[in-house]
Design an enzyme around this catalytic site. Sequence first.
Site, mmCIF file in Angstrom:
data_model
loop_
_atom_site.group_PDB
_atom_site.id
_atom_site.type_symbol
_atom_site.label_atom_id
_atom_site.label_comp_id
_atom_site.label_asym_id
_atom_site.label_seq_id
_atom_site.Cartn_x
_atom_site.Cartn_y
_atom_site.Cartn_z
ATOM 1 N N SER A 186 0.834 -1.198 0.000
ATOM 2 C CA SER A 186 0.000 0.000 0.000
ATOM 3 C C SER A 186 0.870 1.249 0.000
ATOM 4 O O SER A 186 1.555 1.550 0.992
ATOM 5 C CB SER A 186 -0.915 0.026 1.225
ATOM 6 O OG SER A 186 -1.588 1.268 1.311
ATOM 7 N N HIS A 224 -0.936 -1.505 -4.219
ATOM 8 C CA HIS A 224 -2.272 -1.127 -3.738
ATOM 9 C C HIS A 224 -2.383 0.390 -3.710
ATOM 10 O O HIS A 224 -1.568 1.077 -3.096
ATOM 11 C CB HIS A 224 -2.494 -1.715 -2.336
ATOM 12 C CG HIS A 224 -3.889 -1.559 -1.827
ATOM 13 N ND1 HIS A 224 -4.931 -2.363 -2.254
ATOM 14 C CD2 HIS A 224 -4.421 -0.701 -0.925
ATOM 15 C CE1 HIS A 224 -6.044 -2.016 -1.629
ATOM 16 N NE2 HIS A 224 -5.765 -0.999 -0.830
ATOM 17 N N ASP A 241 -4.695 3.448 -2.831
ATOM 18 C CA ASP A 241 -5.850 3.909 -2.060
ATOM 19 C C ASP A 241 -6.322 5.271 -2.571
ATOM 20 O O ASP A 241 -5.573 6.254 -2.538
ATOM 21 C CB ASP A 241 -5.489 4.040 -0.582
ATOM 22 C CG ASP A 241 -5.336 2.686 0.094
ATOM 23 O OD1 ASP A 241 -6.276 1.882 -0.006
ATOM 24 O OD2 ASP A 241 -4.284 2.440 0.715
ATOM 25 N N MET A 283 -8.886 8.258 -1.944
ATOM 26 C CA MET A 283 -9.742 8.839 -0.903
ATOM 27 C C MET A 283 -10.148 10.249 -1.307
ATOM 28 O O MET A 283 -9.355 10.979 -1.903
ATOM 29 C CB MET A 283 -8.993 8.864 0.434
ATOM 30 C CG MET A 283 -8.442 7.521 0.869
ATOM 31 S SD MET A 283 -7.549 7.668 2.442
ATOM 32 C CE MET A 283 -6.813 6.029 2.548
ATOM 33 N N HIS A 322 -8.342 0.849 -4.875
ATOM 34 C CA HIS A 322 -9.415 0.774 -3.883
ATOM 35 C C HIS A 322 -10.074 2.149 -3.804
ATOM 36 O O HIS A 322 -9.481 3.110 -3.312
ATOM 37 C CB HIS A 322 -8.826 0.360 -2.524
ATOM 38 C CG HIS A 322 -9.813 0.371 -1.408
ATOM 39 N ND1 HIS A 322 -9.431 0.364 -0.087
ATOM 40 C CD2 HIS A 322 -11.172 0.382 -1.402
ATOM 41 C CE1 HIS A 322 -10.501 0.376 0.680
ATOM 42 N NE2 HIS A 322 -11.572 0.399 -0.092
ATOM 43 N N MET A 335 -12.239 4.638 -2.237
ATOM 44 C CA MET A 335 -12.922 5.062 -1.010
ATOM 45 C C MET A 335 -13.499 6.441 -1.276
ATOM 46 O O MET A 335 -13.069 7.461 -0.710
ATOM 47 C CB MET A 335 -11.933 5.073 0.156
ATOM 48 C CG MET A 335 -11.565 3.684 0.621
ATOM 49 S SD MET A 335 -10.193 3.675 1.800
ATOM 50 C CE MET A 335 -8.808 3.651 0.645
ATOM 51 N N MET A 364 -11.953 -4.859 4.826
ATOM 52 C CA MET A 364 -11.234 -3.876 5.626
ATOM 53 C C MET A 364 -11.209 -4.356 7.075
ATOM 54 O O MET A 364 -12.252 -4.505 7.702
ATOM 55 C CB MET A 364 -11.907 -2.505 5.529
ATOM 56 C CG MET A 364 -11.868 -1.883 4.141
ATOM 57 S SD MET A 364 -10.194 -1.676 3.494
ATOM 58 C CE MET A 364 -9.470 -0.585 4.742
ATOM 59 N N GLY A 392 -9.138 4.980 5.809
ATOM 60 C CA GLY A 392 -8.812 6.391 5.822
ATOM 61 C C GLY A 392 -7.366 6.682 6.157
ATOM 62 O O GLY A 392 -6.788 7.634 5.641
ATOM 63 N N PHE A 393 -6.783 5.845 7.012
ATOM 64 C CA PHE A 393 -5.420 6.103 7.451
ATOM 65 C C PHE A 393 -4.646 4.801 7.600
ATOM 66 O O PHE A 393 -5.216 3.763 7.957
ATOM 67 C CB PHE A 393 -5.418 6.851 8.798
ATOM 68 C CG PHE A 393 -6.083 8.198 8.740
ATOM 69 C CD1 PHE A 393 -5.373 9.316 8.337
ATOM 70 C CD2 PHE A 393 -7.416 8.330 9.056
ATOM 71 C CE1 PHE A 393 -5.993 10.558 8.270
ATOM 72 C CE2 PHE A 393 -8.052 9.566 8.990
ATOM 73 C CZ PHE A 393 -7.334 10.689 8.598
ATOM 74 N N GLY A 394 -3.347 4.861 7.336
ATOM 75 C CA GLY A 394 -2.487 3.711 7.523
ATOM 76 C C GLY A 394 -2.020 3.601 8.963
ATOM 77 O O GLY A 394 -2.247 4.480 9.800
ATOM 78 N N GLY A 395 -1.363 2.472 9.265
ATOM 79 C CA GLY A 395 -0.756 2.290 10.573
ATOM 80 C C GLY A 395 -1.695 1.879 11.687
ATOM 81 O O GLY A 395 -1.323 1.917 12.862
ATOM 82 N N ASP A 449 -7.114 -5.873 4.227
ATOM 83 C CA ASP A 449 -6.379 -4.607 4.332
ATOM 84 C C ASP A 449 -6.586 -4.027 5.726
ATOM 85 O O ASP A 449 -7.713 -3.711 6.116
ATOM 86 C CB ASP A 449 -6.894 -3.628 3.271
ATOM 87 C CG ASP A 449 -6.127 -2.308 3.269
ATOM 88 O OD1 ASP A 449 -5.208 -2.145 4.082
ATOM 89 O OD2 ASP A 449 -6.465 -1.446 2.432
ATOM 90 N N GLY A 450 -5.474 -3.900 6.465
ATOM 91 C CA GLY A 450 -5.538 -3.240 7.760
ATOM 92 C C GLY A 450 -4.752 -3.939 8.843
ATOM 93 O O GLY A 450 -5.164 -4.989 9.325
ATOM 94 N N GLY A 451 -3.605 -3.389 9.187
ATOM 95 C CA GLY A 451 -2.827 -3.922 10.294
ATOM 96 C C GLY A 451 -2.096 -5.212 10.003
ATOM 97 O O GLY A 451 -1.677 -5.911 10.946
ATOM 98 N N GLY A 480 1.107 -2.157 4.547
ATOM 99 C CA GLY A 480 1.507 -0.764 4.425
ATOM 100 C C GLY A 480 2.753 -0.459 5.214
ATOM 101 O O GLY A 480 3.878 -0.688 4.771
#
Length: 224
Positions: free
Chosen positions: A11, A36, A38, A40, A70, A72, A142, A147-150, A180-182, A202
């Site tokens: 990402s 990837h 993103d 937004m 993706h 969003m 998701m 909306g945000f990485g990390g 996607d996420g963590g 990411g």
Amino acid sequence: MKDKRFLIAGSILSADLLNLQRDVEEALNVGVDVIHFDVMDYHFVPNMTFGPAFLKAMHHKFPNAVFDVHLMIDPVTPEIVDDYIDAGASWISFHPEACIHTHRMLTYIRSKNVKAGIALNPSTAPELLEYLLDDLDFVLVMTVNPGFGGQKTIPSTLNKVAKIKAQIQKANKDIFIEVDGGVKDSNIKEIESYGAEVFVVGSAFFGADDKKVAIDNLHSALNA
């Protein structure tokens, strides 16, 4: 579906925004399978990122890369989808909350020879997929609020992955699940055990000092 059992998607939301060409080139060189992307709009999610002109420039530099877009954004329209397809998108996913005619949009994307996916927020029920399985190439789950990485993976979302996997198997469809996420090397195997096959990474990748070691650790964890 895809050539490999598992794919790692990097990402670029977590890459160095002032050195994206360098970071994408390094990612591809060390073995990241998919880039990837993103998108937004500061409306569907509280952030703003990349537009089609940026994807077009990236595709020009890396014409053989797989670009996973993706969306969003709200609304999702054929005109916007066309912009990203023309810019070089290989896969496009969008959220059903942002598209009135979800089935029509999926069939439209596929008619352009691009893989079509539905993206599900943590609170979006997987049951809506029952009526879309004939027209899906993949489902993007998701495991954080977009909306945000990390961010850290929301544990309850993994049960959703398992439910979606069961739906796909029951229907005997060739649909892959992307998460996607963590995602990181310490939890990627657990996430895979619920049925995921494509893993968006990411900060665990782009934030690493040695990206070759980072990708090797992800693969080692998956194959453990």
